[in-house]
Design a protein around this motif. Structure first.
Motif, mmCIF file in Angstrom:
data_model
loop_
_atom_site.group_PDB
_atom_site.id
_atom_site.type_symbol
_atom_site.label_atom_id
_atom_site.label_comp_id
_atom_site.label_asym_id
_atom_site.label_seq_id
_atom_site.Cartn_x
_atom_site.Cartn_y
_atom_site.Cartn_z
ATOM 1 N N LYS A 7 0.829 -1.199 0.000
ATOM 2 C CA LYS A 7 0.000 0.000 0.000
ATOM 3 C C LYS A 7 0.869 1.258 0.000
ATOM 4 N N GLN A 8 0.374 2.256 -0.715
ATOM 5 C CA GLN A 8 1.041 3.563 -0.765
ATOM 6 C C GLN A 8 0.000 4.655 -0.573
ATOM 7 N N LEU A 9 0.396 5.736 0.093
ATOM 8 C CA LEU A 9 -0.445 6.922 0.229
ATOM 9 C C LEU A 9 0.216 8.055 -0.552
ATOM 10 N N LEU A 10 -0.501 8.552 -1.557
ATOM 11 C CA LEU A 10 0.027 9.632 -2.383
ATOM 12 C C LEU A 10 -0.806 10.887 -2.146
ATOM 13 N N SER A 292 0.315 -0.670 9.370
ATOM 14 C CA SER A 292 1.690 -1.157 9.233
ATOM 15 C C SER A 292 2.024 -1.613 7.823
ATOM 16 N N ASP A 293 0.987 -1.904 6.998
ATOM 17 C CA ASP A 293 1.266 -2.380 5.638
ATOM 18 C C ASP A 293 1.402 -1.234 4.631
ATOM 19 N N VAL A 294 1.331 0.026 5.087
ATOM 20 C CA VAL A 294 1.592 1.169 4.214
ATOM 21 C C VAL A 294 3.101 1.339 4.107
ATOM 22 N N THR A 295 3.637 1.074 2.914
ATOM 23 C CA THR A 295 5.098 1.045 2.728
ATOM 24 C C THR A 295 5.678 2.376 2.273
ATOM 25 N N GLU A 296 4.811 3.278 1.772
ATOM 26 C CA GLU A 296 5.331 4.539 1.244
ATOM 27 C C GLU A 296 4.280 5.632 1.370
ATOM 28 N N ILE A 297 4.713 6.811 1.825
ATOM 29 C CA ILE A 297 3.844 7.984 1.928
ATOM 30 C C ILE A 297 4.553 9.127 1.220
ATOM 31 N N VAL A 298 3.943 9.611 0.130
ATOM 32 C CA VAL A 298 4.601 10.606 -0.713
ATOM 33 C C VAL A 298 3.711 11.836 -0.833
#
Length: 570
Positions: A7-10, A292-298
């Protein structure tokens, strides 16, 4: 073993608009958008004024300063209403019944998570229940009768207490949709990272049902109970599992500080007035989606990047390394390959990998999804082809519901299958996919006609409604009236005018859209001459690009007066 999802949050800021995308395995799963003119209002707390009470609807309409009055159903009028009134009314107004005559929505919640009014994540929202008595559980019929009797007396109690012009503290649990105002509750909640504070929870503490360890549930309840001030309650969220006491205490202190600010603001407030505004879109998304499964926040904005870091340094310091400021040359969403997914939100047709496709149609009452096999016709039998397409469509339908934030009633028309076992496979697949959706939903098995019915929690307008404008040509129907139908209406108008108007040789100007003007100008016989011979009227046809193809306007040439409605059926 369940496959882990990357998972990623953009977080994308363009001008005044903020877009937050949740990406799962490289595909857009959820998109949250906020603009200055349409800021989210879920969880906002208002001091409202009761406009009117309608006992037949078992509801009250409350003025909270929005365009339309909010809707407050009696079932959403908390049993703590008197406690809130004590904050906003004179101390000598003590002739009301005590609040503890009816149980609070959270009373007795233990193994199940107590329902939350608003401001809490969707995983914690649900329908209210009566407080449970201790000891042996009553039989189903007894519970049903007791519940009906309690609801009736409770409704009468509320109807007698709520009066026009009363001041009442309410919270938004559903945003305005179409012509409907906000859905309100007076059961106030304040959501934090690890828990949801119930200011009048009466000491009740509940734990999310997703925390399965009995030992951990007991630890969390004991810990939070020891920290709560008297009279307050709390719901402990899933992300609190295995967290240290220090973090839980910091979260609670923040929530209590917010409640203190609300109390202070109420002292000088006059309805209708906003008392408390929910967190910013960035803080809200991080609070509800940071796992915890969010690997990247951009983030592509320095200010959003800073706000994100500040929040994560407190809430999840071990994830600070996952936060970055975007430096790519392409726009953020294009750089991560989800720009086409964002654009697809407006498309009726969504293609499946197999070559099949689904059609998504929005109606006033529901959303209808049609599944088609398209060009997919492998060398297998029809039943197997239909099953494979339906299974793929089930996954895509749920993805589109999340992506477009579609709520309410959804009807899916699958490809017909002969084998009931295959229908159950599609149903089970749909149920499994919906478990990953934070919005609450209900689903019925596929009918003999291949129809599956779903209801999904709707707390705000769908993404298409928020991002799009209604088509000026078709009025949102997707179909425009044939221009020759409009010409027939014009000629009926002229016949009616000629019959009712004694004077001949009147001079009129007719304004129509360019699409209607084109056949009038290019007909075999000059239209203006034809109308003169038929009705003895001088009519001059003019184009007006602001008019729809199903509209027209007649003006008197002498004084430019619009007479369309006087002599015609519009």
């Amino acid at each position: 073993m369940k496959k882990s999802v990357k998972k990623q949050l953009l977080m994308n800021k363009t001008g005044d608009e903020i877009q937050v995308a949740l990406v799962e395995d490289g595909r857009l799963a959820e998109l949250i958008i906020e603009r200055p003119e349409s800021r989210r209002s879920i969880g906002d707390i208002y001091l409202g004024r009761v406009h009117k009470v309608i006992e037949g609807l078992k509801a009250a309409f409350v003025d909270i300063g929005q365009k339309s009055d909010g809707f407050l159903h009696f079932s959403d009028v908390g049993t703590t209403t008197e406690d809130y009134r004590a904050l906003i009314e004179d101390d000598d107004d003590d002739d009301e019944t005590a609040a503890d005559e009816t149980g609070t929505a959270e009373d007795g919640a233990d193994e199940e998570e107590a329902p939350v009014a608003a401001g809490a994540p969707q995983e914690q929202q649900g329908s209210r229940q009566s407080s449970r008595s201790g000891g042996r559980k009553p039989q189903p019929q007894q519970r049903k009768e007791d519940g009906a009797e309690k609801r009736q007396s409770y409704t009468q109690l509320i109807a007698g207490k709520l009066k026009a012009n009363d001041s009442i503290l309410v919270q938004v649990i559903k945003e305005p949709i179409s012509t409907k105002g906000s859905r309100l509750t007076s059961d106030i909640t304040i959501a934090g990272r690890f828990m949801v504070l119930l200011p009048f929870g009466g000491g009740q503490v509940a734990v999310s049902r997703r925390v399965v360890s009995r030992k951990e549930r007991a630890r969390l309840k004991k810990l939070v109970r020891s920290m709560l001030p008297e009279g307050f309650g709390a719901i402990i969220r899933t992300v609190a599992e295995m967290q240290e006491e220090t973090l839980l205490k910091q979260d609670l202190e923040k929530l209590l500080a917010k409640w203190t600010q609300i109390e202070e603001k109420l002292k000088d407030a006059a309805p209708p007035q906003l008392i408390f505004k929910e967190d910013t879109i960035i803080s809200s998304v991080l609070r509800d989606s940071l796992t915890s499964d969010v690997t990247e926040i951009v983030a592509n904005s320095p200010s959003i990047h800073k706000e994100t870091l500040n929040y994560i340094e407190w809430a999840a310091p071990e994830m600070v390394k996952n936060v970055s400021l975007y430096q790519g040359k392409l726009p953020l969403f294009e750089g991560y390959g989800i720009a086409k997914d964002v654009e697809s939100i407006f498309s009726r047709k969504v293609w499946l990998k197999s070559g099949g496709y689904i059609i998504i149609e929005h109606t006033e009452a529901m959303v209808v999804v049609d599944v088609n096999s398209g060009r997919y016709a492998a060398k297998r039998e029809q039943e197997e082809n239909s099953l494979r397409t339906n299974m793929e469509a089930a996954r895509e339908v749920v993805r589109q519901l999340r992506l477009r934030d579609i709520g309410g009633i959804i009807v899916v028309d699958f490809i017909d299958m002969m084998d009931a076992r295959n229908s159950k496979k599609v149903y089970d697949s749909m149920k499994g996919e919906l478990r990953n959706d934070r919005a609450k939903s209900n689903i019925l098995p596929m009918s003999d006609f291949g129809i599956m019915q779903i209801t999904r929690e709707r707390i705000r307008p769908s993404l298409m409604q928020r991002m799009g404008d209604q088509c000026p040509a078709c009025g949102g129907s997707g179909v425009v009236q044939a221009r020759f139908t409009t010409i027939n209406q014009i000629e009926r108008w002229l016949r009616k005018y000629a019959l009712q108007h004694a004077m001949k040789f009147q001079q009129l100007d007719l304004y129509v859209s360019p699409t209607v003007a084109e056949p009038l100008k290019n007909s075999d016989m000059n239209t203006e001459l034809k109308w003169f011979l038929q009705h003895m009227l001088f009519v001059r046809v003019k184009q007006d690009e602001s008019l729809r193809s199903d509209d027209f306007r007649f003006y008197t040439r002498k004084d430019s007066r619009d007479i369309t409605a006087e002599y015609g059926d519009l």
